[in-house]
Design a protein around this motif. Structure first.
Motif, short mmCIF file in Angstrom:
data_model
loop_
_atom_site.label_atom_id
_atom_site.label_comp_id
_atom_site.label_asym_id
_atom_site.label_seq_id
_atom_site.Cartn_x
_atom_site.Cartn_y
_atom_site.Cartn_z
N SER A 1 0.82 -1.19 0.00
CA SER A 1 0.00 0.00 0.00
C SER A 1 0.86 1.25 0.00
CB SER A 1 -0.93 0.00 1.22
OG SER A 1 -0.15 0.06 2.40
N ASP B 1 3.73 1.75 -1.51
CA ASP B 1 4.42 2.01 -2.77
C ASP B 1 3.62 1.54 -3.98
OD1 ASP B 1 6.67 3.28 -1.68
OD2 ASP B 1 7.53 1.37 -1.10
N ASP B 2 2.33 1.42 -3.82
CA ASP B 2 1.51 1.00 -4.95
C ASP B 2 1.66 1.93 -6.14
OD1 ASP B 2 0.54 -1.28 -3.93
OD2 ASP B 2 -1.45 -0.52 -3.40
N ASP B 3 1.77 3.23 -5.84
CA ASP B 3 1.88 4.18 -6.94
C ASP B 3 3.19 3.99 -7.70
OD1 ASP B 3 3.30 4.95 -4.72
OD2 ASP B 3 2.72 7.06 -4.80
N ALA C 1 2.76 0.89 -9.76
CA ALA C 1 1.87 1.17 -10.89
C ALA C 1 2.63 1.90 -11.99
CB ALA C 1 0.67 1.98 -10.42
N ALA C 2 3.46 2.84 -11.59
CA ALA C 2 4.27 3.55 -12.58
C ALA C 2 5.20 2.58 -13.30
CB ALA C 2 5.07 4.66 -11.90
N ALA D 1 8.47 6.51 -11.54
CA ALA D 1 8.65 5.67 -10.35
C ALA D 1 9.82 6.17 -9.51
CB ALA D 1 8.87 4.22 -10.77
N LEU E 1 8.96 9.30 -7.61
CA LEU E 1 8.20 9.02 -6.38
C LEU E 1 9.13 8.50 -5.28
CD1 LEU E 1 5.09 7.30 -8.01
CD2 LEU E 1 5.09 9.45 -6.72
N ARG F 1 9.79 10.30 -1.66
CA ARG F 1 9.36 9.55 -0.47
C ARG F 1 10.54 9.16 0.42
NH1 ARG F 1 5.25 5.56 -2.49
NH2 ARG F 1 4.24 7.56 -2.80
#
Lengths: 236, 205
Positions: free
Chosen positions: B19, B21-23, B26-27, B36, B39, B43
């Motif tokens: 949850s 690093d889902d983004d 997804a990238a 990616a 992000l 982060r």
């Protein structure tokens, strides 16, 4: 469900100190203080831009490959590195070109009448052997093996996992286990890469006993001024 | 602190790591490696820098190592196999690069012989000193004492307590057994305690 498991992790008694209950509060304070160290440390503003500049400067592409990252050396060092690489390439070309089309001469001892001395290490091959599940075409993955062929008299092969784990040591005079076998006048080895880690492969000519740590190996190579070839494998 | 929040989720296990690093994943699935990495930088950039800086003890070198970490992440992210959290993977790169930098720069410096630490329980120093000082003094003393640990021990202590990784995650980074890392930390803590007590005693004299 998202849940923080860290609070559930058993803290080993040893981690709290040598087992003296009177010390437990001191170690708890220590752990708390450790969480607060480095609080004022922050990267310089614009650091992301510098990373992108290093990436966009042609230093790297998303295509994965093994080995160390050289791309992000400081600018002043990049010039030195570039000059060094150019000189090394020129020297390698000079060394390689005269014998590439000729019948392969034996490794020169440096006393042959007029023959160009050939670095015996050019015969060394360090190559991947893919595992059963091939995740990609290049790079190194858990389950792969590294094949080291050093058909050179006096060659020793050492493979370390991390800095302090000697996985394998082979030489023509000490073929230990099935992972080592003779190859030409030297030795060959095959090592499976079992866990994600940095593996260090060292082929040295004329070395003695294998040092037990990679640091000691580097020191031994430098101390003995030994001919050698090294390769670092980042295994994921 | 977003970095700490992400760290909490990423350290909490596979479900929570997903949850966090889902983004990013997804990238990656879209083939957007640049997005990616962007992000990841926003982060974890601060945490990676802090770890690198504490490891190498030098601002300029820490900048360099942090840059290497994210350049390597950009290069290798496409082959991330999702067997650990991205944070674990990223700090694994940081650990390797920092240890390499220390080796290259010869910045090991003075350190305690951890494997043969003599008299850890000797009471020459003021054993109650830790109870008397403020938390801020304790942190300052600790930061100096960390410099005296061997790099591998310092890395293990920082990853465990500062960055709050679990030993299982650290084992993935280091390619060592969790028990080995646990033992390394267990040996380092008394050394740190003794160092702090010694420093406080010296300052009091």
């Amino acid at each position: 469900m998202s849940q923080d498991h860290r609070g559930d992790e058993q803290v080993p008694t040893g981690e709290l100190g040598p087992g003296d209950p009177d010390r437990a509060p001191a170690y708890e304070r220590l752990r708390q203080a450790l969480r607060e160290t480095g609080a004022g440390l922050a990267p310089r503003p614009g650091w992301e831009d510098r990373v992108w500049a290093a990436i966009d400067g042609g230093a790297t592409t998303p295509r994965p490959g093994p080995g160390r990252v050289r791309e992000a050396a400081p600018r002043w060092r990049r010039g030195v590195i570039a000059a060094g690489v150019a000189l090394a390439a020129a020297a390698a070309l000079l060394l390689w070109h005269p014998w590439r089309h000729a019948p392969a001469p034996p490794p020169s001892t440096g006393t042959g009448g007029g023959t160009t001395p050939v670095d015996p290490l050019v015969a060394v091959r360090i190559e991947p052997v893919r595992g059963e599940v091939q995740m990609r075409a290049d790079g190194w993955a858990v389950g792969d093996s590294v094949s080291v062929d050093a058909p050179v008299a006096g060659a020793s092969v050492w493979v370390y996992r991390g800095e302090d784990r000697l996985l394998l040591a082979c030489s023509a005079r000490a073929l230990h286990g099935p992972a080592c076998r003779p190859s030409g006048a030297g030795v060959a080895a095959l090592v499976r890469l079992d866990v994600p880690a940095t593996y260090h492969v060292v082929v040295a000519i004329g070395a003695g006993e294998a040092p037990t740590t990679y640091d000691e190996a580097l020191a031994a190579l430098a101390r003995g001024d030994l001919r050698h070839q090294r390769r670092d494998l980042e295994v994921y | 602190m977003p970095d700490r929040a992400a760290a909490t989720a990423a350290s909490a296990g596979p479900e929570a790591a997903g949850s966090a690093d889902d983004d990013v994943l997804a990238a990656l699935d879209r083939g957007d490696v640049r997005g990616a990495v962007g992000l990841l930088m926003s982060r974890y950039g601060a945490g990676v820098y802090r770890y690198c800086r504490q490891m190498v003890g030098d601002d300029v070198l820490a900048d360099d190592v942090q840059q290497q970490v994210f350049v390597q992440a950009f290069r290798d992210l496409a082959r991330f196999e999702r067997r650990s959290s991205l944070r674990t993977w990223l700090f694994g790169i940081a650990r390797h690069r920092a240890l390499d930098a220390i080796k290259i720069e010869g910045r090991r410096g003075r350190r305690f012989p951890l494997d043969e630490q003599p008299g850890v329980e000797d009471e020459a120093a003021d054993a109650s000193a830790l109870e008397k000082i403020s938390q801020a003094e304790m942190v300052r003393a600790l930061e100096r004492c960390l410099e005296e640990l061997a790099p591998a021990a310092k890395s293990a202590v920082l990853l465990r307590f500062r960055e709050e990784f679990r030993y299982e995650e650290m084992a993935i980074m280091a390619g060592e057994k969790p028990g080995t890392l646990q033992a390394r930390v267990a040996r380092a803590l008394p050394v740190l305690r003794k160092c702090i007590e010694r420093r406080l005693t010296d300052e009091a004299v």
